[in-house]
Design a protein around this motif. Structure first.
Motif, PDB file in Angstrom:
ATOM      1  N   ALA A   1       0.835  -1.207   0.000  1.00 34.77           N
ATOM      2  CA  ALA A   1       0.000   0.000   0.000  1.00 34.77           C
ATOM      3  C   ALA A   1       0.868   1.255   0.000  1.00 34.77           C
ATOM      4  O   ALA A   1       1.942   1.272   0.605  1.00 34.77           O
ATOM      5  N   PRO A   2       0.423   2.300  -0.651  1.00 29.45           N
ATOM      6  CA  PRO A   2       1.169   3.567  -0.628  1.00 29.45           C
ATOM      7  C   PRO A   2       1.131   4.175   0.770  1.00 29.45           C
ATOM      8  O   PRO A   2       0.160   4.012   1.509  1.00 29.45           O
ATOM      9  N   TRP A   3       2.208   4.894   1.134  1.00 32.59           N
ATOM     10  CA  TRP A   3       2.269   5.524   2.447  1.00 32.59           C
ATOM     11  C   TRP A   3       1.415   6.785   2.449  1.00 32.59           C
ATOM     12  O   TRP A   3       1.577   7.661   1.608  1.00 32.59           O
ATOM     13  N   VAL A   4       0.492   6.857   3.386  1.00 36.18           N
ATOM     14  CA  VAL A   4      -0.380   8.022   3.526  1.00 36.18           C
ATOM     15  C   VAL A   4      -0.312   8.481   4.979  1.00 36.18           C
ATOM     16  O   VAL A   4      -0.754   7.772   5.883  1.00 36.18           O
TER      17      VAL A   4
ATOM     18  N   ALA B   1      -4.264   8.227  14.715  1.00 37.99           N
ATOM     19  CA  ALA B   1      -3.897   8.304  13.300  1.00 37.99           C
ATOM     20  C   ALA B   1      -5.129   8.340  12.398  1.00 37.99           C
ATOM     21  O   ALA B   1      -5.224   9.169  11.483  1.00 37.99           O
ATOM     22  N   VAL B   2      -6.083   7.437  12.647  1.00 33.44           N
ATOM     23  CA  VAL B   2      -7.254   7.398  11.774  1.00 33.44           C
ATOM     24  C   VAL B   2      -8.173   8.593  12.045  1.00 33.44           C
ATOM     25  O   VAL B   2      -8.791   9.142  11.123  1.00 33.44           O
ATOM     26  N   TYR B   3      -8.252   9.033  13.298  1.00 33.54           N
ATOM     27  CA  TYR B   3      -9.090  10.195  13.627  1.00 33.54           C
ATOM     28  C   TYR B   3      -8.523  11.462  12.979  1.00 33.54           C
ATOM     29  O   TYR B   3      -9.258  12.255  12.386  1.00 33.54           O
TER      30      TYR B   3
ATOM     31  N   TRP C   1      -0.164   4.995   9.822  1.00 33.41           N
ATOM     32  CA  TRP C   1       0.151   4.600  11.189  1.00 33.41           C
ATOM     33  C   TRP C   1      -0.995   3.835  11.839  1.00 33.41           C
ATOM     34  O   TRP C   1      -0.788   3.118  12.830  1.00 33.41           O
ATOM     35  N   HIS C   2      -2.197   3.960  11.296  1.00 39.17           N
ATOM     36  CA  HIS C   2      -3.351   3.271  11.874  1.00 39.17           C
ATOM     37  C   HIS C   2      -3.229   1.752  11.752  1.00 39.17           C
ATOM     38  O   HIS C   2      -3.271   1.045  12.785  1.00 39.17           O
TER      39      HIS C   2
ATOM     40  N   GLY D   1      -2.233  -3.121  14.216  1.00 39.44           N
ATOM     41  CA  GLY D   1      -1.708  -4.468  14.045  1.00 39.44           C
ATOM     42  C   GLY D   1      -0.821  -4.860  15.220  1.00 39.44           C
ATOM     43  O   GLY D   1      -0.925  -5.970  15.763  1.00 39.44           O
ATOM     44  N   LEU D   2       0.051  -3.929  15.641  1.00 42.21           N
ATOM     45  CA  LEU D   2       0.900  -4.181  16.803  1.00 42.21           C
ATOM     46  C   LEU D   2       0.045  -4.373  18.054  1.00 42.21           C
ATOM     47  O   LEU D   2       0.317  -5.260  18.880  1.00 42.21           O
TER      48      LEU D   2
END
Length: 207
Positions: free
Chosen positions: A24-27, A84-86, A32-33, A38-39
Protein backbone atom coordinates in the motif's frame (compact mmCIF):
# COMPACT_ATOMS: atom_id res chain seq x y z
CA UNK A 1 -0.68 -27.79 20.90
CA UNK A 2 -3.46 -25.20 20.96
CA UNK A 3 -0.95 -22.49 21.85
CA UNK A 4 1.05 -23.46 18.75
CA UNK A 5 -2.10 -23.21 16.61
CA UNK A 6 -2.79 -19.72 17.99
CA UNK A 7 0.82 -18.63 17.40
CA UNK A 8 0.72 -19.87 13.81
CA UNK A 9 -2.57 -18.03 13.31
CA UNK A 10 -0.96 -14.83 14.56
CA UNK A 11 1.93 -15.27 12.15
CA UNK A 12 -0.44 -15.86 9.22
CA UNK A 13 -2.76 -12.94 9.96
CA UNK A 14 -0.12 -10.37 10.77
CA UNK A 15 2.22 -11.67 8.09
CA UNK A 16 -0.54 -10.93 5.58
CA UNK A 17 -1.01 -7.49 7.15
CA UNK A 18 2.69 -6.75 6.74
CA UNK A 19 2.34 -7.78 3.10
CA UNK A 20 -0.47 -5.28 2.63
CA UNK A 21 1.54 -2.56 4.34
CA UNK A 22 4.51 -3.08 2.03
CA UNK A 23 2.26 -2.90 -1.03
CA UNK A 24 0.00 0.00 0.00
CA UNK A 25 1.17 3.57 -0.63
CA UNK A 26 2.27 5.52 2.45
CA UNK A 27 -0.38 8.02 3.53
CA UNK A 28 0.35 10.19 6.56
CA UNK A 29 -1.06 9.91 9.15
CA UNK A 30 -3.40 7.08 8.08
CA UNK A 31 -0.66 4.51 7.48
CA UNK A 32 0.15 4.60 11.19
CA UNK A 33 -3.35 3.27 11.87
CA UNK A 34 -2.92 -0.27 10.48
CA UNK A 35 0.67 -0.42 11.76
CA UNK A 36 -0.21 0.51 15.34
CA UNK A 37 -3.48 -1.41 15.42
CA UNK A 38 -1.71 -4.47 14.05
CA UNK A 39 0.90 -4.18 16.80
CA UNK A 40 -1.94 -3.67 19.30
CA UNK A 41 -3.72 -6.87 18.25
CA UNK A 42 -0.54 -8.93 18.09
CA UNK A 43 0.90 -7.84 21.44
CA UNK A 44 -2.47 -8.03 23.23
CA UNK A 45 -2.99 -11.59 22.02
CA UNK A 46 0.51 -12.60 23.08
CA UNK A 47 -0.21 -11.10 26.50
CA UNK A 48 -3.33 -13.25 26.82
CA UNK A 49 -1.61 -16.42 25.62
CA UNK A 50 1.22 -15.87 28.10
CA UNK A 51 -1.09 -16.49 31.06
CA UNK A 52 -2.97 -19.49 29.69
CA UNK A 53 -0.68 -22.07 31.35
CA UNK A 54 -1.50 -22.33 35.06
CA UNK A 55 2.01 -21.59 36.35
CA UNK A 56 2.94 -20.98 39.99
CA UNK A 57 5.51 -19.28 42.19
CA UNK A 58 8.24 -17.11 40.71
CA UNK A 59 7.29 -18.13 37.18
CA UNK A 60 3.74 -16.87 37.75
CA UNK A 61 5.00 -13.56 39.11
CA UNK A 62 7.29 -13.10 36.11
CA UNK A 63 4.50 -14.04 33.70
CA UNK A 64 2.17 -11.49 35.27
CA UNK A 65 4.83 -8.76 35.05
CA UNK A 66 5.47 -9.49 31.36
CA UNK A 67 1.70 -9.74 30.80
CA UNK A 68 1.17 -6.25 32.24
CA UNK A 69 4.05 -4.82 30.24
CA UNK A 70 2.78 -6.31 26.98
CA UNK A 71 -0.76 -5.08 27.51
CA UNK A 72 0.47 -1.60 28.44
CA UNK A 73 2.48 -1.52 25.20
CA UNK A 74 -0.60 -2.71 23.31
CA UNK A 75 -2.68 0.11 24.82
CA UNK A 76 -0.12 2.74 23.79
CA UNK A 77 -0.16 1.33 20.26
CA UNK A 78 -3.97 1.37 20.21
CA UNK A 79 -4.11 5.02 21.28
CA UNK A 80 -1.63 6.03 18.56
CA UNK A 81 -3.54 4.00 15.98
CA UNK A 82 -6.81 5.61 17.04
CA UNK A 83 -5.23 9.07 16.79
CA UNK A 84 -3.90 8.30 13.30
CA UNK A 85 -7.25 7.40 11.77
CA UNK A 86 -9.09 10.19 13.63
CA UNK A 87 -6.56 12.79 12.51
CA UNK A 88 -6.68 11.50 8.94
CA UNK A 89 -10.46 11.82 8.76
CA UNK A 90 -10.25 15.34 10.19
CA UNK A 91 -7.66 16.23 7.56
CA UNK A 92 -9.90 14.93 4.76
CA UNK A 93 -13.14 16.28 6.25
CA UNK A 94 -14.69 12.81 6.48
CA UNK A 95 -17.31 11.63 8.96
CA UNK A 96 -16.06 9.78 12.03
CA UNK A 97 -17.49 6.46 13.23
CA UNK A 98 -19.81 5.49 10.40
CA UNK A 99 -18.84 1.82 9.87
CA UNK A 100 -19.15 -1.32 11.97
CA UNK A 101 -15.35 -1.54 11.99
CA UNK A 102 -15.13 1.94 13.51
CA UNK A 103 -17.85 1.30 16.09
CA UNK A 104 -16.42 -2.02 17.24
CA UNK A 105 -12.87 -0.67 17.16
CA UNK A 106 -13.80 2.24 19.40
CA UNK A 107 -15.51 -0.13 21.84
CA UNK A 108 -12.52 -2.49 21.76
CA UNK A 109 -10.02 0.26 22.62
CA UNK A 110 -12.27 1.63 25.38
CA UNK A 111 -12.83 -1.76 27.04
CA UNK A 112 -9.16 -2.67 26.61
CA UNK A 113 -8.08 0.59 28.27
CA UNK A 114 -10.37 -0.07 31.24
CA UNK A 115 -9.06 -3.61 31.52
CA UNK A 116 -5.40 -2.54 31.47
CA UNK A 117 -5.97 0.27 33.98
CA UNK A 118 -7.88 -2.08 36.28
CA UNK A 119 -5.09 -4.67 36.09
CA UNK A 120 -2.42 -2.08 36.84
CA UNK A 121 -4.39 -0.70 39.76
CA UNK A 122 -4.81 -4.18 41.23
CA UNK A 123 -1.09 -4.82 40.84
CA UNK A 124 0.22 -1.52 42.19
CA UNK A 125 -2.52 0.12 44.29
CA UNK A 126 -2.66 -0.47 48.06
CA UNK A 127 -3.97 -3.98 48.73
CA UNK A 128 -6.54 -2.65 51.21
CA UNK A 129 -8.38 -0.99 48.31
CA UNK A 130 -9.57 -4.35 46.98
CA UNK A 131 -9.54 -6.39 50.19
CA UNK A 132 -13.34 -6.57 50.50
CA UNK A 133 -13.72 -7.96 46.99
CA UNK A 134 -11.15 -10.69 47.53
CA UNK A 135 -8.17 -11.71 45.40
CA UNK A 136 -9.89 -14.75 43.91
CA UNK A 137 -12.90 -12.76 42.73
CA UNK A 138 -10.71 -9.93 41.38
CA UNK A 139 -8.69 -12.46 39.41
CA UNK A 140 -11.80 -13.96 37.86
CA UNK A 141 -13.32 -10.58 37.03
CA UNK A 142 -10.06 -9.54 35.37
CA UNK A 143 -9.85 -12.82 33.48
CA UNK A 144 -13.44 -12.67 32.16
CA UNK A 145 -13.03 -9.00 31.20
CA UNK A 146 -9.80 -9.93 29.44
CA UNK A 147 -11.53 -12.55 27.31
CA UNK A 148 -14.29 -10.08 26.42
CA UNK A 149 -11.67 -7.49 25.55
CA UNK A 150 -9.67 -9.80 23.26
CA UNK A 151 -12.93 -10.89 21.60
CA UNK A 152 -13.66 -7.25 20.75
CA UNK A 153 -10.09 -6.80 19.50
CA UNK A 154 -10.34 -9.75 17.13
CA UNK A 155 -13.84 -8.79 16.06
CA UNK A 156 -12.37 -5.47 14.98
CA UNK A 157 -9.50 -7.22 13.19
CA UNK A 158 -12.03 -9.41 11.39
CA UNK A 159 -13.96 -6.37 10.18
CA UNK A 160 -10.67 -4.77 9.13
CA UNK A 161 -10.35 -7.43 6.42
CA UNK A 162 -13.35 -6.01 4.54
CA UNK A 163 -12.28 -2.35 4.71
CA UNK A 164 -11.61 -0.44 1.50
CA UNK A 165 -7.92 -0.13 2.37
CA UNK A 166 -7.44 -3.91 2.46
CA UNK A 167 -9.62 -4.51 -0.60
CA UNK A 168 -7.59 -2.02 -2.65
CA UNK A 169 -4.24 -3.52 -1.75
CA UNK A 170 -4.87 -7.24 -1.18
CA UNK A 171 -7.04 -9.78 -2.98
CA UNK A 172 -6.40 -12.87 -0.88
CA UNK A 173 -8.68 -12.24 2.09
CA UNK A 174 -8.90 -15.97 2.83
CA UNK A 175 -5.38 -15.78 4.29
CA UNK A 176 -6.62 -13.35 6.92
CA UNK A 177 -9.59 -15.59 7.69
CA UNK A 178 -7.33 -18.63 8.03
CA UNK A 179 -5.23 -16.78 10.59
CA UNK A 180 -8.34 -15.57 12.40
CA UNK A 181 -9.74 -19.08 12.59
CA UNK A 182 -6.53 -20.54 13.96
CA UNK A 183 -6.24 -17.84 16.62
CA UNK A 184 -9.87 -18.42 17.61
CA UNK A 185 -9.33 -22.17 17.95
CA UNK A 186 -6.11 -21.67 19.89
CA UNK A 187 -7.60 -19.13 22.30
CA UNK A 188 -11.02 -20.67 22.88
CA UNK A 189 -9.60 -24.16 23.20
CA UNK A 190 -7.48 -23.08 26.17
CA UNK A 191 -10.30 -21.45 28.13
CA UNK A 192 -11.07 -23.41 31.29
CA UNK A 193 -14.74 -22.74 32.26
CA UNK A 194 -13.99 -23.50 35.91
CA UNK A 195 -11.67 -20.47 36.02
CA UNK A 196 -14.36 -18.06 34.82
CA UNK A 197 -16.90 -18.10 37.67
CA UNK A 198 -17.08 -14.79 39.46
CA UNK A 199 -17.87 -16.13 42.93
CA UNK A 200 -15.17 -17.37 45.22
CA UNK A 201 -15.57 -21.08 45.81
CA UNK A 202 -12.41 -21.75 47.74
CA UNK A 203 -9.28 -20.03 48.91
CA UNK A 204 -7.13 -22.14 46.62
CA UNK A 205 -7.92 -20.12 43.51
CA UNK A 206 -4.79 -18.55 41.99
CA UNK A 207 -4.46 -15.91 39.25
Amino acid sequence: MLAVVAQLGLIIYFGALIGVLTKAPWVYPYSWHPICMGLYGFVATEGILLLQPNVKGKQRALSRTVHGSLLSLALVSAVIGFWAVYENKDRLGKVHFHTNHAYLGCAAVFVFALQVLFGLSVAYAPKALYRKIGQARITRIHRVAGYISILLVWGTLWLAVVTNWVNRNFNQEWIFYLGLGMVAVGLVGQVNPSRLYLTRKSSSVTP
